[in-house]
Write a protein that holds these residues in place. Sequence first.
Motif, PDB file in Angstrom:
ATOM      1  N   GLY A 162      -0.292  -9.865 -16.229  1.00 18.71           N
ATOM      2  CA  GLY A 162       0.931 -10.131 -15.492  1.00 18.71           C
ATOM      3  C   GLY A 162       1.170  -9.035 -14.467  1.00 18.71           C
ATOM      4  N   LEU A 163       1.695  -9.393 -13.314  1.00 24.54           N
ATOM      5  CA  LEU A 163       1.834  -8.445 -12.208  1.00 24.54           C
ATOM      6  C   LEU A 163       3.284  -8.157 -11.836  1.00 24.54           C
ATOM      7  CD1 LEU A 163      -0.893 -10.059  -9.908  1.00 24.54           C
ATOM      8  CD2 LEU A 163      -1.212  -8.192 -11.544  1.00 24.54           C
ATOM      9  N   GLY A 164       4.214  -8.858 -12.482  1.00 23.82           N
ATOM     10  CA  GLY A 164       5.613  -8.780 -12.090  1.00 23.82           C
ATOM     11  C   GLY A 164       6.274  -7.447 -12.376  1.00 23.82           C
ATOM     12  N   LYS A 165       7.345  -7.201 -11.625  1.00 27.60           N
ATOM     13  CA  LYS A 165       8.156  -5.997 -11.811  1.00 27.60           C
ATOM     14  C   LYS A 165       9.603  -6.362 -11.558  1.00 27.60           C
ATOM     15  CE  LYS A 165       8.611  -2.987  -8.596  1.00 27.60           C
ATOM     16  NZ  LYS A 165       8.814  -1.883  -7.665  1.00 27.60           N
ATOM     17  N   ASP A 166      10.514  -5.878 -12.395  1.00 20.62           N
ATOM     18  CA  ASP A 166      11.937  -6.134 -12.221  1.00 20.62           C
ATOM     19  C   ASP A 166      12.373  -5.710 -10.819  1.00 20.62           C
ATOM     20  OD1 ASP A 166      14.831  -5.847 -12.286  1.00 20.62           O
ATOM     21  OD2 ASP A 166      14.673  -6.024 -14.470  1.00 20.62           O
ATOM     22  N   VAL A 167      13.074  -6.588 -10.135  1.00 18.62           N
ATOM     23  CA  VAL A 167      13.464  -6.317  -8.745  1.00 18.62           C
ATOM     24  C   VAL A 167      14.404  -5.130  -8.632  1.00 18.62           C
ATOM     25  CG1 VAL A 167      13.130  -8.689  -7.975  1.00 18.62           C
ATOM     26  CG2 VAL A 167      15.351  -7.999  -8.916  1.00 18.62           C
ATOM     27  N   THR A 168      15.033  -4.737  -9.745  1.00 20.91           N
ATOM     28  CA  THR A 168      15.951  -3.590  -9.697  1.00 20.91           C
ATOM     29  C   THR A 168      15.206  -2.263  -9.760  1.00 20.91           C
ATOM     30  OG1 THR A 168      16.249  -3.545 -12.109  1.00 20.91           O
ATOM     31  CG2 THR A 168      17.753  -4.943 -10.827  1.00 20.91           C
ATOM     32  N   ARG A 169      13.916  -2.311 -10.087  1.00 20.08           N
ATOM     33  CA  ARG A 169      13.135  -1.070 -10.146  1.00 20.08           C
ATOM     34  C   ARG A 169      12.686  -0.649  -8.755  1.00 20.08           C
ATOM     35  NH1 ARG A 169       8.311  -2.103 -14.180  1.00 20.08           N
ATOM     36  NH2 ARG A 169       7.841   0.073 -13.639  1.00 20.08           N
ATOM     37  N   ALA A 170      12.788   0.627  -8.495  1.00 22.58           N
ATOM     38  CA  ALA A 170      12.368   1.150  -7.192  1.00 22.58           C
ATOM     39  C   ALA A 170      10.849   1.115  -7.086  1.00 22.58           C
ATOM     40  CB  ALA A 170      12.868   2.573  -7.014  1.00 22.58           C
ATOM     41  N   THR A 171      10.353   0.966  -5.885  1.00 22.09           N
ATOM     42  CA  THR A 171       8.918   1.034  -5.632  1.00 22.09           C
ATOM     43  C   THR A 171       8.564   2.466  -5.265  1.00 22.09           C
ATOM     44  OG1 THR A 171       8.757  -1.267  -4.899  1.00 22.09           O
ATOM     45  CG2 THR A 171       7.022   0.234  -4.171  1.00 22.09           C
ATOM     46  N   GLU A 172       7.768   3.082  -6.119  1.00 23.62           N
ATOM     47  CA  GLU A 172       7.367   4.470  -5.902  1.00 23.62           C
ATOM     48  C   GLU A 172       5.973   4.530  -5.288  1.00 23.62           C
ATOM     49  OE1 GLU A 172       9.548   6.709  -6.520  1.00 23.62           O
ATOM     50  OE2 GLU A 172      10.951   5.694  -7.885  1.00 23.62           O
ATOM     51  N   LYS A 173       5.633   5.679  -4.734  1.00 25.40           N
ATOM     52  CA  LYS A 173       4.293   5.883  -4.197  1.00 25.40           C
ATOM     53  C   LYS A 173       3.298   5.852  -5.356  1.00 25.40           C
ATOM     54  CE  LYS A 173       1.405   9.109  -1.549  1.00 25.40           C
ATOM     55  NZ  LYS A 173       0.875   8.026  -0.678  1.00 25.40           N
ATOM     56  N   ASP A 195       2.592 -12.576  -4.699  1.00 22.84           N
ATOM     57  CA  ASP A 195       3.062 -12.122  -3.385  1.00 22.84           C
ATOM     58  C   ASP A 195       3.909 -10.859  -3.507  1.00 22.84           C
ATOM     59  OD1 ASP A 195       1.781 -14.258  -2.222  1.00 22.84           O
ATOM     60  OD2 ASP A 195       3.586 -15.480  -1.975  1.00 22.84           O
ATOM     61  N   SER A 196       4.793 -10.818  -4.501  1.00 19.89           N
ATOM     62  CA  SER A 196       5.647  -9.644  -4.707  1.00 19.89           C
ATOM     63  C   SER A 196       4.816  -8.423  -5.076  1.00 19.89           C
ATOM     64  CB  SER A 196       6.672  -9.921  -5.806  1.00 19.89           C
ATOM     65  OG  SER A 196       7.592 -10.906  -5.403  1.00 19.89           O
ATOM     66  N   PHE A 197       3.798  -8.655  -5.919  1.00 20.46           N
ATOM     67  CA  PHE A 197       2.921  -7.558  -6.306  1.00 20.46           C
ATOM     68  C   PHE A 197       2.187  -6.992  -5.100  1.00 20.46           C
ATOM     69  CE2 PHE A 197      -1.458  -6.317  -7.385  1.00 20.46           C
ATOM     70  CZ  PHE A 197      -1.189  -5.208  -8.172  1.00 20.46           C
ATOM     71  N   GLN A 198       1.644  -7.876  -4.283  1.00 18.09           N
ATOM     72  CA  GLN A 198       0.900  -7.403  -3.113  1.00 18.09           C
ATOM     73  C   GLN A 198       1.815  -6.671  -2.134  1.00 18.09           C
ATOM     74  OE1 GLN A 198      -1.355 -10.687  -1.488  1.00 18.09           O
ATOM     75  NE2 GLN A 198      -2.701 -10.806  -3.266  1.00 18.09           N
ATOM     76  N   ALA A 199       3.048  -7.142  -1.993  1.00 23.53           N
ATOM     77  CA  ALA A 199       4.013  -6.448  -1.137  1.00 23.53           C
ATOM     78  C   ALA A 199       4.310  -5.063  -1.701  1.00 23.53           C
ATOM     79  CB  ALA A 199       5.293  -7.266  -1.021  1.00 23.53           C
ATOM     80  N   GLU A 200       4.432  -4.986  -3.025  1.00 24.64           N
ATOM     81  CA  GLU A 200       4.662  -3.701  -3.681  1.00 24.64           C
ATOM     82  C   GLU A 200       3.496  -2.751  -3.436  1.00 24.64           C
ATOM     83  OE1 GLU A 200       4.876  -1.819  -8.196  1.00 24.64           O
ATOM     84  OE2 GLU A 200       4.608  -3.988  -7.917  1.00 24.64           O
ATOM     85  N   MET A 201       2.288  -3.251  -3.537  1.00 25.04           N
ATOM     86  CA  MET A 201       1.113  -2.413  -3.326  1.00 25.04           C
ATOM     87  C   MET A 201       1.104  -1.836  -1.899  1.00 25.04           C
ATOM     88  SD  MET A 201      -0.580  -2.208  -6.160  1.00 25.04           S
ATOM     89  CE  MET A 201       1.077  -2.089  -6.868  1.00 25.04           C
ATOM     90  N   ARG A 202       1.467  -2.666  -0.942  1.00 26.19           N
ATOM     91  CA  ARG A 202       1.503  -2.187   0.440  1.00 26.19           C
ATOM     92  C   ARG A 202       2.593  -1.139   0.618  1.00 26.19           C
ATOM     93  NH1 ARG A 202       0.726  -7.923   1.024  1.00 26.19           N
ATOM     94  NH2 ARG A 202      -1.388  -8.380   1.749  1.00 26.19           N
ATOM     95  N   SER A 203       3.755  -1.406   0.050  1.00 21.85           N
ATOM     96  CA  SER A 203       4.879  -0.472   0.189  1.00 21.85           C
ATOM     97  C   SER A 203       4.611   0.857  -0.505  1.00 21.85           C
ATOM     98  CB  SER A 203       6.159  -1.086  -0.393  1.00 21.85           C
ATOM     99  OG  SER A 203       6.537  -2.246   0.316  1.00 21.85           O
ATOM    100  N   SER A 204       3.872   0.798  -1.613  1.00 23.90           N
ATOM    101  CA  SER A 204       3.604   2.017  -2.390  1.00 23.90           C
ATOM    102  C   SER A 204       2.475   2.852  -1.802  1.00 23.90           C
ATOM    103  CB  SER A 204       3.244   1.635  -3.825  1.00 23.90           C
ATOM    104  OG  SER A 204       1.997   0.959  -3.862  1.00 23.90           O
ATOM    105  N   GLY A 205       1.749   2.287  -0.835  1.00 26.49           N
ATOM    106  CA  GLY A 205       0.626   3.006  -0.241  1.00 26.49           C
ATOM    107  C   GLY A 205      -0.581   3.082  -1.153  1.00 26.49           C
ATOM    108  N   ALA A 206      -0.653   2.170  -2.116  1.00 22.18           N
ATOM    109  CA  ALA A 206      -1.736   2.204  -3.099  1.00 22.18           C
ATOM    110  C   ALA A 206      -3.080   1.803  -2.488  1.00 22.18           C
ATOM    111  CB  ALA A 206      -1.409   1.276  -4.268  1.00 22.18           C
TER     112      ALA A 206
END
Length: 255
Positions: A162-173, A195-206
């Motif tokens: 599973g790739l999901g993350k609670d939307v209330t959690r901040a996206t960290e580097k 889609d949310s996971f991939q957006a998170e990956m981009r935002s986190s600079g992973a």
Amino acid sequence: MNIKTIIMAIVLPLSFQGFAQLKAVDYKDGQQVLSGFGIKPKSELKDKPGVLVLPAWFGVDEHSKESAEKLAELGYYSFVADIYGKDNRPKNSSEAGKNAGYYKKNVAEYQKRIQLALDQLIKLGANPDKIVVMGYCFGGTGAIEAARANLKVQGVVSFHGGLGKDVTRATEKITTKILVLHGADDPFVPKEEVDSFQAEMRSSGADWQMVYYANAVHAFTHKDAGSDNSKGAAYNELADKRSWIAFKDFLKEVL
């Protein structure tokens, strides 16, 4: 020559060859006793790299232990984590879903249990600077959580997790390298979650990769999942083999 002598003649040469064996390891989170499985490689690789295996939602199982044994054959120290506890193993799917759901919701506790297992892997002999976390299904979610927590590991690998993350959690580097091995037809991980996971990956600079396997659904590496894709979870031999090759290539790259 009696039967005892014959047995010793067979067993002793095997032990001298350094055949690796899984050994149960009890450790604790406070008062909760955890029981994982550790294994040392027959012939260790340079720098003593290690791999932590996070099991699927039923907890420590044969699939996770077999993976640890295969990793030892390749020269890696390996440890199968116990997330639930020695006396908290689920007896059925309902209990497994409840246990897994608790740690998906309480991610800090999941991350802590992963760190405790990492400590055991290091005690086993693995180099603390050369470690990868991998997991299946619920364990794949845990591998991603290890990256989100920036635990001291060089990479994480999620097999149909599973790739999901609670939307209330901040996206960290995220500084850990990430590999996601995903069934292209997995109904338990909807497009919105991907889609949310991939957006998170981009935002986190992973530094991340995601590989899709055709005609594969959830649990495609689990041989006991059956072969009926319409159930949403099923074994896929080709995806299983391809994903293991991708995993081994990733280990060589990051370790």
